[in-house]
Design an enzyme around this catalytic site. Structure first.
Site, PDB file in Angstrom:
ATOM      1  N   SER A  69       0.846  -1.195   0.000  1.00 20.61           N
ATOM      2  CA  SER A  69       0.000   0.000   0.000  1.00 20.61           C
ATOM      3  C   SER A  69       0.876   1.238   0.000  1.00 20.61           C
ATOM      4  O   SER A  69       1.864   1.311   0.738  1.00 20.61           O
ATOM      5  CB  SER A  69      -0.916  -0.001   1.228  1.00 20.61           C
ATOM      6  OG  SER A  69      -1.802   1.083   1.191  1.00 20.61           O
ATOM      7  N   CYS A  73     -11.483   1.322  15.532  1.00 18.31           N
ATOM      8  CA  CYS A  73     -12.553   1.824  16.386  1.00 18.31           C
ATOM      9  C   CYS A  73     -13.894   1.318  15.872  1.00 18.31           C
ATOM     10  O   CYS A  73     -14.110   1.219  14.674  1.00 18.31           O
ATOM     11  CB  CYS A  73     -12.561   3.347  16.390  1.00 18.31           C
ATOM     12  SG  CYS A  73     -11.231   4.075  17.366  1.00 18.31           S
TER      13      CYS A  73
END
Length: 383
Positions: free
Chosen positions: A200, A328
């Site tokens: 990436s 999260c």
């Protein structure tokens, strides 16, 4: 307020040289690499040159690199593509670890729903799996082995060469999530017993939204995106020309400065841990992932008796950006599956990941360590 960014393992700031290269393309004239006119040919040439530059730096053939939208797509493409290709040969077993990135874990869970058998290996307390574990888990029906190169939460380096050698001896393809290894370790893909490797751009000061999958010559792969004939019929969709060129430039920059950066980061890490230990004591901040085989710019610390969520919220108020390591969910942090798999139990509740990179100085580290110690002491006094 002097804000300090210590979350480079999540994403990195864009290098100015990368922005410059991408801006020149954005300013136009534009062109679709699949178009036959001069604008399209120019765009195609840009993608081709970027692919050649990256292939040379990674030690592979240009034709073995497939551009994607990022690390998640690269992981999904490598895992689904290879597993489905092997199932056509009657193989239905996957070997992986319990500490993979969610892009790997969830992809393999989907394969399990589709009838694949899965063996998930547990690491030791350093966060490492042994090549012997992987070899013992293989059987005649194993379709794919997927083991990450560098763990995104602890920085632990896995023995990919030994794992790959064991897989290759059985004729089993090996996929490795090398997103966190790129720019941190020397990668010469033709010298590694690896069949598929995911990358990436935004982890190496490149743009978000572009990645790559290395597919070694001869590796069977079922395409996941269907449409046009782009990327040699392996991944349909108009190429992200500016992103791809930015990725190539970022890789050139990170490779040219890799050893210098590694030494600088070692010094930052040493000073960071030294100051925190002075302020909080050895029992007040515990390093998770104690193997000597790790990258120095990822530091996972537990603050016993405190919650990671409280630490992160207070650090953000103080101007220090860090991470809980886990994603999260609904505004709350879940305990790290990586640290739990390492057997760290309650230490996982108080774990915070700090990661260093471009722009961080020794002064930043000293300031951040002081802020972290102050927050930890304040929170302990409130317990």
């Amino acid at each position: 307020m002097n804000r300090i960014y210590l979350d480079h393992a999540a994403t990195t700031p864009l290098a100015p040289e990368v922005l410059e290269e991408m801006t020149a393309i954005w300013l136009g004239p534009g062109g679709n690499p699949s178009s036959v006119h001069s604008f399209g040919r120019t765009a195609k040439q840009r993608v081709g040159r970027a692919r050649d530059r990256m292939a040379q730096l990674l030690g592979c053939a240009s034709a073995e690199l497939v551009y994607t939208s990022g690390g998640t797509e690269s992981d999904n493409m490598g895992i689904f593509g290879a597993a489905w290709a092997q199932r056509r040969k009657g193989k239905d077993h996957i070997v992986t670890t319990a500490i993979e990135h969610h892009a790997v874990l969830h992809a393999i869970e989907r394969l399990e729903e589709q009838g694949f058998r899965v063996t998930r290996l547990e690491p030791d307390r350093s966060g490492a799996v042994a090549a012997e574990q992987v070899a013992a888990a293989m059987d005649e029906q194993t379709a794919l082995v997927s083991v990450m190169y560098v763990n995104n939460e602890t920085g632990t380096v896995q023995p990919i060469e030994a794992i790959g050698a064991a897989a290759r001896a059985r004729g089993i393809p090996l996929h490795t999530d090398a997103v966190q290894a790129l720019g941190r370790l020397p990668l010469r893909l033709h010298e590694l017993p690896v069949d598929l490797a995911s990358f990436s751009a935004h982890k190496i000061n490149g743009p978000q939204g572009v990645g790559a999958l290395y597919v070694a010559k001869g590796t069977a792969l079922v395409p996941q995106l269907l449409g046009g004939p782009q990327e040699r019929n392996r991944r349909a969709g108009t190429e992200n020309v500016a992103g791809i060129c930015g990725f190539a430039r970022a890789l050139e920059l990170v490779e040219s400065g890799r050893e210098t950066k590694r030494q600088t980061v070692r010094e930052l890490r040493h000073r960071f841990l030294e100051l925190l230990t002075e302020e909080l004591g050895a029992a007040g901040c515990i390093v998770n992932g104690g193997s000597p085989e790790l990258v120095p710019d990822i530091v996972n610390l537990s603050f016993p008796g405190l919650s990671a969520e409280s630490m992160l919220m207070n650090l953000d108020i103080e101007g220090v950006a860090a991470s809980g390591g886990s994603a999260c969910s609904s505004g709350a942090l879940s305990r790290s599956h990586v640290l739990l798999a390492m057997g760290l139990g309650e230490l996982a509740t108080s774990a915070v990941r700090f990661s260093f990179g471009m722009g961080n100085t020794i002064e930043d580290i000293a300031h951040a360590a002081q802020k972290i110690a102050t927050v930890a002491k304040r929170l302990r006094n409130m317990v």
